[in-house]
Design an enzyme around this catalytic site. Structure first.
Site, PDB file in Angstrom:
ATOM      1  N   GLU A  97       3.933   1.994   2.773  1.00 41.30           N
ATOM      2  CA  GLU A  97       2.521   2.208   3.116  1.00 41.30           C
ATOM      3  C   GLU A  97       2.305   2.517   4.595  1.00 41.30           C
ATOM      4  O   GLU A  97       1.523   3.407   4.936  1.00 41.30           O
ATOM      5  CB  GLU A  97       1.679   0.995   2.710  1.00 41.30           C
ATOM      6  N   HIS A 112      -4.095  -8.574  -4.993  1.00 35.67           N
ATOM      7  CA  HIS A 112      -4.578  -7.318  -5.585  1.00 35.67           C
ATOM      8  C   HIS A 112      -6.084  -7.352  -5.816  1.00 35.67           C
ATOM      9  O   HIS A 112      -6.604  -6.590  -6.624  1.00 35.67           O
ATOM     10  CB  HIS A 112      -3.907  -7.055  -6.940  1.00 35.67           C
TER      11      HIS A 112
END
Lengths: 351, 335
Positions: free
Chosen positions: B62, B131
């Site tokens: 990322e 998440h």
């Protein structure tokens, strides 16, 4: 670059390795510029003490800087004055930026550690170790799409070799066959930590090879060696084979201006400073009869006068007005800006 | 002619598709966005249409991919970087905060970062603590970033199209529970400019300010209270940076009461800042303290009951509105 109207007599970069005189001149300009940056600080005219001098590392700056061409882009670390100057920057505007003045490259808002210039392809110096590295992968993607063979080069120090972002970036550059070169200027110190204290594996180029890039290490003593090794890697990078180059050199002074290097012995410094690429080139020019000593003396004096002029320019320049505070935080009233590529092309067309 | 109804994720795809078709500099990279079509299927079909150079799968890296996007934007293209969950954007915070957000200023205005990071957040469904977060306050805090939080399919399309035409780095924060929601979306050219809120429901008794998934929750609460004769106005700022202060202050001046609803934890949230703006600029218009209904100051728990209790539900919003109207126990704490 329309906002600033300074004209500097910028020397043409050397076009070949046999032009040691040109390479020497460019390295001497970097050395003297950095000495004047130190002077600016001592005179209390630099905006802050975060000044990281690249004295001792000139062969990396000039070896690579003399190979870059219009359209190429690059990012640097916080010790990047020399690279930008070798690429053709105006020392007046550089010094003005380091002094935090309005006529500086970034209107006094970037400073030594964030100097940048879209016109010369300088996509930014960085104060985060490794922070500028992935940007060249992005620029490499853009270049590959444009198909002009422009290369993007990341310059960083040995400190960044221990940052994870370098490996993410090299991996993607190799995976996508991008025209990118990673250049580690290994001056042996990450701030106050010697490389032996930072990593076990010091054959740095092997790491790049492991990821599928070309990888080389070169001694930075002779700028011609640096340039020749870089040339081969750059040529290959333009064809989509990214590379990595470690340039071995020595950081003559402390990490920043306030750093007296308590972490290294005087004898280490003496030995390290013996590896001086500027003096090496000078001795070689005299030794093989290319240039007599008095010719080099007068060249050095010309350069000193040029860089003294940069200090004068910086000191005389205006402070940015307080009213510029919120300018350039966001695009204001810029609903449909000129496409950036068009903009860069327009700027590039001017130099 | 009434607009056809499509899903939020389809509206996003339509925006990307139209902008990629119109501008060859637009491309998208991310984890599993090409062959897999994205975990939430936003990018489905784009690989076949635009090819692997413009719809590119990345390694799971990322920080690297956000940095690559920032660099590509600086170098003159218009990248969209899809980050699967906003939680994962934390790996790239240096690239967002230290690189993208500051580049324009650090270059004295010469540099541009027309970079769009699309990602999604929000709790519900038991995807647990890493998440489920709503992290808009982190980006809201950083000068130089645009923060966009669409609540409807039409806004998802219109705001994304605008994001791809302007020149600042944009944090485009979707919500995982909105992807399958449907709504009318204009075909073709439909652009929603940043900084202009939307009045989702007109009312005269109290102003509720909510964004992203909380807009529907506020509308549901308003519906319940309408049965009691309480007339709630619901305002959706749509973009948090820039924030449509004018719309918020005008509504508060009309209703004289404000309730701010955010899914994120209360502490240090955007709601607190909006409350401070209201008290600073409309203090004498208020008949009651500004009320905040927010998530609890806890990591989102996995257990579904705990999870639901940790973020505002419809009844929490109803309770907040009652407090602002001095109906029910005044002393009840927000959490």
């Amino acid at each position: 670059m329309t906002r600033h109207a300074t004209d500097a007599a910028v020397a043409e970069p050397p076009r070949s390795n046999s032009d040691l005189f040109g390479l020497y001149r460019d390295m001497r300009r970097v050395r003297t510029f950095e000495e004047r940056v130190g002077e600016l600080f001592v005179r209390g005219q630099s905006a802050g003490s975060m000044l990281h001098l690249s004295i001792g590392e000139e062969s990396a700056a000039v070896g690579l800087g003399s190979l870059m061409r219009k359209g190429d882009t690059f990012t640097t670390h916080h010790r990047g004055h020399g690279i930008f100057l070798a690429r053709g920057a105006d020392p007046n505007r550089m010094m003005a930026e380091i002094a935090g003045k309005e006529t500086g490259y970034c209107s006094g808002k970037g400073g030594s550690m964030h100097i940048a210039d879209m016109g010369l392809g300088h996509l930014g110096a960085n104060a985060i170790v490794g922070g500028g590295i992935p940007a060249v992968v992005g620029a490499g993607l853009a270049s590959k799409r444009a198909g002009e063979g422009d290369v993007s080069i990341a310059f960083f120090g040995d400190g960044a070799m221990q940052q994870g972002i370098l490996y993410e970036s090299m991996n993607m550059a190799a995976l996508w066959d991008l025209p990118v070169l990673f250049v580690c200027i290994n001056n042996q110190y990450g701030m106050g930590t010697r490389i032996e204290q930072a990593t076990k594996g010091r054959a740095l180029h092997l790491r790049a090879q492991a990821l599928g890039l070309n990888g080389e290490t070169v001694d930075g003593l002779d700028v011609r060696d640096v340039r020749a090794t870089a040339q081969a890697l750059l040529d290959d990078a333009r064809l989509g084979h990214p590379g990595f180059l470690a340039v071995e050199c020595y950081r003559f002074f402390g990490h920043a201006r306030m750093d007296k290097s308590p972490y290294r012995a005087e004898q280490d410094e003496t030995e390290g400073r013996a590896k001086d690429p500027v003096r090496f080139a000078r001795d070689a020019l005299i030794g093989d009869g290319t240039a007599p000593e008095d010719t080099l003396d007068s060249l050095d004096k010309e350069i000193e006068a040029e860089m003294d002029g940069a200090i004068d320019f910086a000191i005389a320049a205006k402070q940015p007005p307080l009213s510029s505070m919120f300018r350039d935080v966001y695009a204001v009233g810029e609903a449909e800006p000129e496409p950036v590529r068009t903009r860069i092309d327009r700027i590039l067309a001017k130099d | 002619m009434a607009d056809r109804e499509i899903m939020y994720r389809e509206a996003l795809r339509e925006a990307i598709d139209e902008e990629m078709g119109a501008n060859p500099e637009v491309f998208i990279i991310g984890e599993g966005i090409a062959e897999r079509g994205g975990s939430y299927k936003v990018t489905e079909g784009l690989l076949a249409k635009y090819g692997p150079k413009r719809v590119r799968d990345t390694p799971i890296a990322e920080a690297g991919m956000i940095g690559v996007g920032v660099g590509a934007a600086i170098a003159g293209t218009r990248p969209i970087v899809e980050i699967l969950y906003v939680d994962f954007a934390m790996l790239g915070m240096d690239m967002i905060v230290n690189q993208a957000a500051k580049f324009r200023l650090m270059t004295g205005g010469e540099g541009r970062v027309p970079f769009v990071m699309r990602t999604q957040g929000g709790a519900g469904g038991g995807v647990a603590a890493q998440h489920s977060q709503s992290l808009e306050a982190l980006f809201y805090h950083i000068p130089g970033l645009r923060v966009v939080m669409p609540s409807t399919p039409a806004d998802a399309k219109g705001l994304l199209k605008h994001a791809l035409r302007q020149s600042d780095p944009v944090m485009f924060l979707e919500h995982k529970h909105l992807y399958m929601t449907k709504g009318p979306v204009p075909e073709g050219e439909h652009v929603v400019a940043f900084g202009k809120g939307a009045i989702r429901r007109q009312g005269k008794d109290v102003t509720v300010i909510a964004w992203s998934n909380m807009v529907q929750r506020a509308l549901d609460a308003a519906e319940d209270l309408a049965a009691e004769g309480i007339d709630v106005e619901v305002i959706d700022p749509r973009t948090l940076v820039p924030l449509d202060e004018d719309m918020i202050l005008a509504s508060v001046a009309k209703t004289r009461r404000a309730v701010i609803v955010q899914e994120a934890p209360r502490r240090g949230g955007v709601a607190s800042d909006i409350a401070s703006i209201i008290q600073d600029k409309a203090f004498f218009e208020l008949d009651a303290p500004v009320t905040i209904v927010a998530g609890l100051n806890v990591p989102i728990p996995f257990n579904l009951t705990l999870e639901a209790a940790s973020v505002p539900q419809k009844d929490d919003v109803v309770g907040g509105i009652r407090r602002a109207l001095h109906i029910g126990p005044l002393a009840a704490a927000a959490e």
